[in-house]
Motif scaffolding. Structure first.
Motif, short mmCIF file in Angstrom:
data_model
loop_
_atom_site.label_atom_id
_atom_site.label_comp_id
_atom_site.label_asym_id
_atom_site.label_seq_id
_atom_site.Cartn_x
_atom_site.Cartn_y
_atom_site.Cartn_z
N UNK B 190 0.83 -1.21 0.00
CA UNK B 190 0.00 0.00 0.00
C UNK B 190 0.87 1.26 0.00
N UNK B 191 1.92 1.24 0.82
CA UNK B 191 2.85 2.37 0.84
C UNK B 191 3.38 2.62 -0.57
N UNK B 192 3.82 1.54 -1.18
CA UNK B 192 4.41 1.63 -2.50
C UNK B 192 3.42 2.22 -3.49
N UNK B 193 2.19 1.71 -3.42
CA UNK B 193 1.13 2.16 -4.33
C UNK B 193 0.89 3.67 -4.17
N UNK B 194 0.75 4.10 -2.92
CA UNK B 194 0.46 5.52 -2.69
C UNK B 194 1.61 6.42 -3.11
N UNK B 195 2.82 5.97 -2.82
CA UNK B 195 3.96 6.79 -3.23
C UNK B 195 3.99 6.96 -4.74
N UNK B 196 3.67 5.87 -5.45
CA UNK B 196 3.63 5.93 -6.91
C UNK B 196 2.60 6.95 -7.37
N UNK B 197 1.44 6.90 -6.70
CA UNK B 197 0.35 7.82 -7.03
C UNK B 197 0.78 9.27 -6.85
N UNK B 198 1.39 9.54 -5.70
CA UNK B 198 1.82 10.91 -5.41
C UNK B 198 2.90 11.36 -6.38
N UNK B 199 3.83 10.46 -6.67
CA UNK B 199 4.91 10.82 -7.59
C UNK B 199 4.31 11.18 -8.95
N UNK B 200 3.34 10.36 -9.37
CA UNK B 200 2.69 10.58 -10.65
C UNK B 200 2.01 11.95 -10.67
N UNK B 201 1.23 12.23 -9.61
CA UNK B 201 0.50 13.49 -9.68
C UNK B 201 1.41 14.70 -9.48
N UNK B 202 2.56 14.49 -8.83
CA UNK B 202 3.45 15.64 -8.67
C UNK B 202 4.04 16.05 -10.01
N UNK B 203 3.98 15.15 -10.99
CA UNK B 203 4.47 15.51 -12.32
C UNK B 203 3.43 16.33 -13.08
N UNK B 204 2.15 16.03 -12.84
CA UNK B 204 1.09 16.64 -13.64
C UNK B 204 0.46 17.86 -12.96
N UNK B 205 0.34 17.80 -11.63
CA UNK B 205 -0.31 18.91 -10.93
C UNK B 205 0.72 20.00 -10.65
N UNK B 206 0.20 21.19 -10.31
CA UNK B 206 1.15 22.22 -9.89
C UNK B 206 0.57 23.08 -8.77
N UNK B 207 1.45 23.56 -7.87
CA UNK B 207 1.00 24.38 -6.75
C UNK B 207 0.19 25.55 -7.25
N UNK B 208 -0.89 25.87 -6.54
CA UNK B 208 -1.79 26.88 -7.03
C UNK B 208 -1.89 28.06 -6.07
N UNK B 209 -1.46 29.21 -6.54
CA UNK B 209 -1.60 30.43 -5.76
C UNK B 209 -3.06 30.76 -5.55
#
Lengths: 79, 310, 476
Positions: B190-209
């Motif tokens: 589960x840890x592995x799965x979630x980390x993958x998910x977060x890594x993936x979205x950190x590539x596509x999403x961006x911090x929003x002012x």
């Protein structure tokens, strides 16, 4: 050539095309009555008919042939 | 003709009757959010994503902070796929809050992901990916039964969950997950799965002012109705690394937001509260964490110096 | 709006009531307004396309009818066909062709400045474009007179049950019904609703459940083994059948409830003993369309070449059918494969018939079953191309199928539900195929049995259905 002569001639073509020696045609015969008369054999039938009567059909005429009677009519109009 | 419509009528009545029976028996297993829209307007709210949805149990707050706020507490958190701070969530919170509230407690669980711009967002044009998801698409969040929810969010129902009853939404909005693995290997997966998910979205999403700005607005709005806490819940070390890389100044920006009238409590790296999958707490850890949180809140000067309400 | 959205469940009964309240002569207006509203709800701008195709088709067919000159008529026919095909090419194929050409140019060290086109494919465009082309050719062939009322033509192109994914109907069937629709009849309503109920069952419970497994396996070629692909490959035809077959039934049922008879699109395809029979039972509206408007003219002009002429015509027809499904090499390969199967069958018709005859196999149950399984396998294998996103992916899948065995990935809950209800669907098809009129359930004589059956299927859909807005054929 009158209709019965045309029918007689067709009666020699149909059995060979569909590989059914006993097949004899009537004017109301349609593709769904004959096992193996599908869109593939249909075109073979057409070219055999054209060859033996020495005529050529138009695509439009082809679309109008709903049964053997229609076919005879169109052949008759070309002779 | 008449006979047909008669039969059709009988059929429709049978369907509605069976559905009602089913929902009243099993409703809490069938939809994670429906129950959030069937209570009256609330005085004290928890907002956030699945971390707070499953990790902050209102009953614990009611017990620990009894007499100090207008309780009971209500958990108005959702999941990461629809809960982001922004004008939509603010509007929904506004609707869910009883406007007469004077001394509420508002715990806003935050994470970098809940303040991000995502695919589907065009914030400059006022287009938000979350606008047609619950709770943002609900005009009437305080109705029981709530036909609006059926109409707008039928896709959320998953009736076959009745068979496993793996999780359940309580009346106070707390989501209880029965399905927490105890096995170390399963937890690691589960840890592995979630980390993958977060890594993936950190590539596509961006911090929003923009979303930060809206969070500030949310704080200013809620401050008028009571005490506001910005809370960053515990994560695993790996998840923290991903989040820190994704948004370096997140903490200082939040401290900035907190200046507009909230307290910012950062437990992200409080590893004495270990997560079982990288970002969620199991029941016992969540209870320990909740108690610690309540102790902190109880010792806020503004709370401490106030006379307990009867 | 899609059939599985809640919006549709409000829209449809309302349209039914309004349509029956309108006098028959003007009913087409109500239906046209409803259809435009329906299509508007997908993406408003696309309505311009249906309207454009309607205008062009109306104008050209009227002109064709007005001229006695055959040559001029042919030119008018081609004009319209090319014109209404343009949007389809533009939306569906421009991007692929552009990408390929750019790659080619880049290989030759040339830069090529045309921008990429990322527009969304207008839903249903392949379906209503084909319907409009069919109508144009029918008028050209003088099988139909050009319709003088543009409202009726517009309704034919945009009729909401058919507009998203067919069946690809013919003007010869629909126009007369639009001109003088049937009166309100309980039998139409009940037949239509029954078809819709079964359609939803096929789509939401069978297809979408199986789809979850198949999507998972195909989404990650690297980590799934050949055994998983064997399961996915076997299930995919069933998913497609539930998906398009179910969606067609909903369309046919919706039309029926409003008093319109639309052609059947699937006729128990998995009980076919040969590929040619299969293609007479699978996506019938598409395949008869291709037969009438592509294969027949082609084979007619190739007829001097005998069997080879037919083979070439077949290959070309299925190639076009493949490209119709998708603008990619995988669909080209898929189409060619179908053409090859059918050509081989056409070539061996006689020898196979002799073989069956000599051993008296034609009526043997085991031989029929074996033939069905063989036909199914051919189709399932060919569908690997259709399901893969690239040719190299499909080759990877084939390689895994033959070499990479092991324990398959099992998604227990979705597979159990999907397979369980698939069995129900197949049993129902089996009954209709071999025991027609027996073991009726939806048409049982007893009201109680019927009623309980409807309730049971309804709750199966509610409880076990995958409620999603996706439908495989929309983008075709």
């Amino acid at each position: 050539m009158n209709r019965s002569e045309i029918t007689e001639k067709l009666n020699t073509i149909f059995p060979t095309v569909f590989n059914k020696p006993g097949l004899s045609i009537t004017e109301s015969l349609t593709a769904s009555d004959v096992d193996g008369w599908d869109s593939l054999t249909h075109m073979i039938l057409i070219s055999e008919v054209e060859k033996s009567f020495g005529i050529t059909f138009k695509l439009k005429e082809l679309n109008k042939m709903k049964n053997v009677g229609d076919m005879i009519e169109i052949i008759a109009s070309k002779l | 003709m008449k006979a047909f419509f008669l039969k059709l009528g009988v059929f429709v009545i049978a369907v509605v009757a069976l559905m009602t029976l089913f929902m009243s028996q099993f409703g809490q297993y069938v939809d994670y959010f429906y129950g959030k829209f069937t209570t009256p307007a609330q005085h004290s709210l928890i907002t956030g994503d699945s971390k707070s949805l499953s990790g902050l149990r209102p009953a614990l707050f009611d017990e620990q902070l009894k007499g100090q706020f207008e309780l009971p507490m209500f958990n108005y958190s959702f999941t990461m796929s629809q809960a982001v701070y922004g004008s939509c969530y603010l509007e929904s919170i506004r609707r869910k809050l009883d406007p007469d509230t004077k001394n509420g407690l508002f715990i806003l669980s935050v994470s970098p992901w809940m303040l991000s711009e995502r695919p589907g967002d065009e914030v400059e044009n006022g287009v938000f990916f979350e606008s047609d998801m619950a709770p943002h698409n609900m005009r009437f969040p305080n109705m029981k039964p709530n036909p609006e929810y059926f109409l707008r969010n039928f896709n959320n129902f998953h009736f076959k969950a009745v068979f496993r009853q793996a999780s359940r939404l309580h009346e106070d909005g707390w989501y209880e997950e029965h399905n927490v693995p105890n096995d170390e290997r399963e937890r690691a997966a589960l840890h592995h799965h979630h980390e993958g998910l977060f890594r993936q979205q950190s590539k596509i999403w961006k911090p929003s002012g923009f979303r930060m700005q809206q969070l500030k607005k949310t704080v200013s709005f809620l401050k008028k109705h009571g005490t506001v806490v910005l809370l960053r819940m515990p994560s695993s070390a790996n998840v923290n690394r991903i989040e820190d890389a994704y948004w370096q100044n997140f903490d200082s920006e939040l401290q900035q937001v907190a200046k507009s009238g909230a307290s910012y409590l950062n437990y992200a790296k409080s590893y004495q509260f270990p997560t079982f999958d990288g970002s969620h707490l199991d029941y016992d850890t969540a209870t320990a964490f909740g108690k610690a949180l309540c102790d902190t809140i109880r010792n806020f000067p503004s709370v401490k110096n106030k006379l307990p309400q009867s | 709006m899609v059939f599985t959205s809640l919006h549709f469940f409000v829209f449809f009964p309302l349209v039914c009531v309004l349509s029956y309240l309108t006098p028959a002569r003007y009913r087409y207006i109500t239906l046209l307004v409803a259809s435009y509203y329906f299509y508007l709800n997908t993406k408003p701008i696309f309505l311009l396309l249906t309207a454009g195709i309607t205008l062009s088709t109306y104008a050209f067919t009227r002109l064709m009818d007005a001229t006695p000159n055959d040559d001029r008529k042919r030119k008018l026919m081609w004009c319209n066909v090319v014109l209404i095909l343009l949007p389809l090419f533009f939306f569906k194929y421009f991007e692929t062709i552009n990408r390929e050409v750019m790659q080619l140019m880049a290989g030759l060290n040339l830069s090529y400045p045309l921008p990429d086109n990322h527009w969304l494919l207008p839903v249903g465009i392949s379906f209503y474009t084909f319907m409009a082309i069919g109508y144009t050719i029918d008028v050209y062939n003088e099988e139909l007179e050009a319709e003088k009322n543009i409202g009726i033509v517009a309704l034919f192109v945009s009729f909401f049950p058919l507009v998203l994914s067919g069946p690809i109907e013919r003007a010869g069937n629909m126009l007369p019904q639009f001109r003088s629709p049937e009166k309100l009849a309980a039998s139409n309503l009940s037949k239509g609703l029954k078809l819709m109920l079964w359609g939803y069952f096929m789509k939401l419970v069978v297809a979408d459940r199986l789809g979850i497994y198949i999507d998972e396996v195909y989404s990650d070629t690297a980590s799934h083994n050949g055994s998983s692909y064997l399961i996915a490959m076997t299930l995919y035809p069933f998913q497609l059948y539930g998906d398009l077959g179910g969606y067609s039934l909903i369309a046919i049922g919706a039309a029926k409830a409003m008093g319109f008879n639309v052609m059947m699109n699937f006729r128990r395809p998995f009980f076919s003993v040969s590929m040619s029979e299969f293609w007479r039972r699978w996506h019938i509206s598409l395949i008869t369309w291709i037969t009438d408007y592509i294969y027949t003219p082609l084979s007619f002009s190739f007829r001097k070449h005998g069997k080879w002429g037919i083979v070439i015509a077949l290959l070309l027809a299925f190639l076009i059918s493949g490209i119709w499904h998708g603008a990619s090499l995988t669909f080209v390969a898929w189409g060619l494969l179908q053409g090859i199967f059918l050509s081989v069958e056409a070539y061996t018709v006689k020898s196979r018939a002799d073989f069956r005859h000599r051993f008296g196999l034609g009526k043997q149950a085991w031989f029929i079953a074996l033939s069905c399984i063989f036909t199914f396998s051919l189709f399932a294998i060919s569908q690997v191309f259709a399901r893969s996103s690239t040719l190299s992916e499909s080759f990877t899948v084939f390689a895994k199928l033959v070499s990479d065995h092991g324990n398959p990935y099992v998604d227990f809950s979705n597979l159990t539900i999907g397979l369980g209800f698939l069995a129900l669907l197949m049993l129902s098809d089996f009954r209709d195929e071999f025991l027609p009129g027996k073991f009726r359930i939806f048409d049982n004589r007893s009201f109680a049995v019927r009623f309980l059956a409807y309730l049971a299927i309804f709750f199966c859909i509610v409880i076990f259905g995958v409620v999603s807005d996706q439908f495989i054929y929309f983008n075709f």
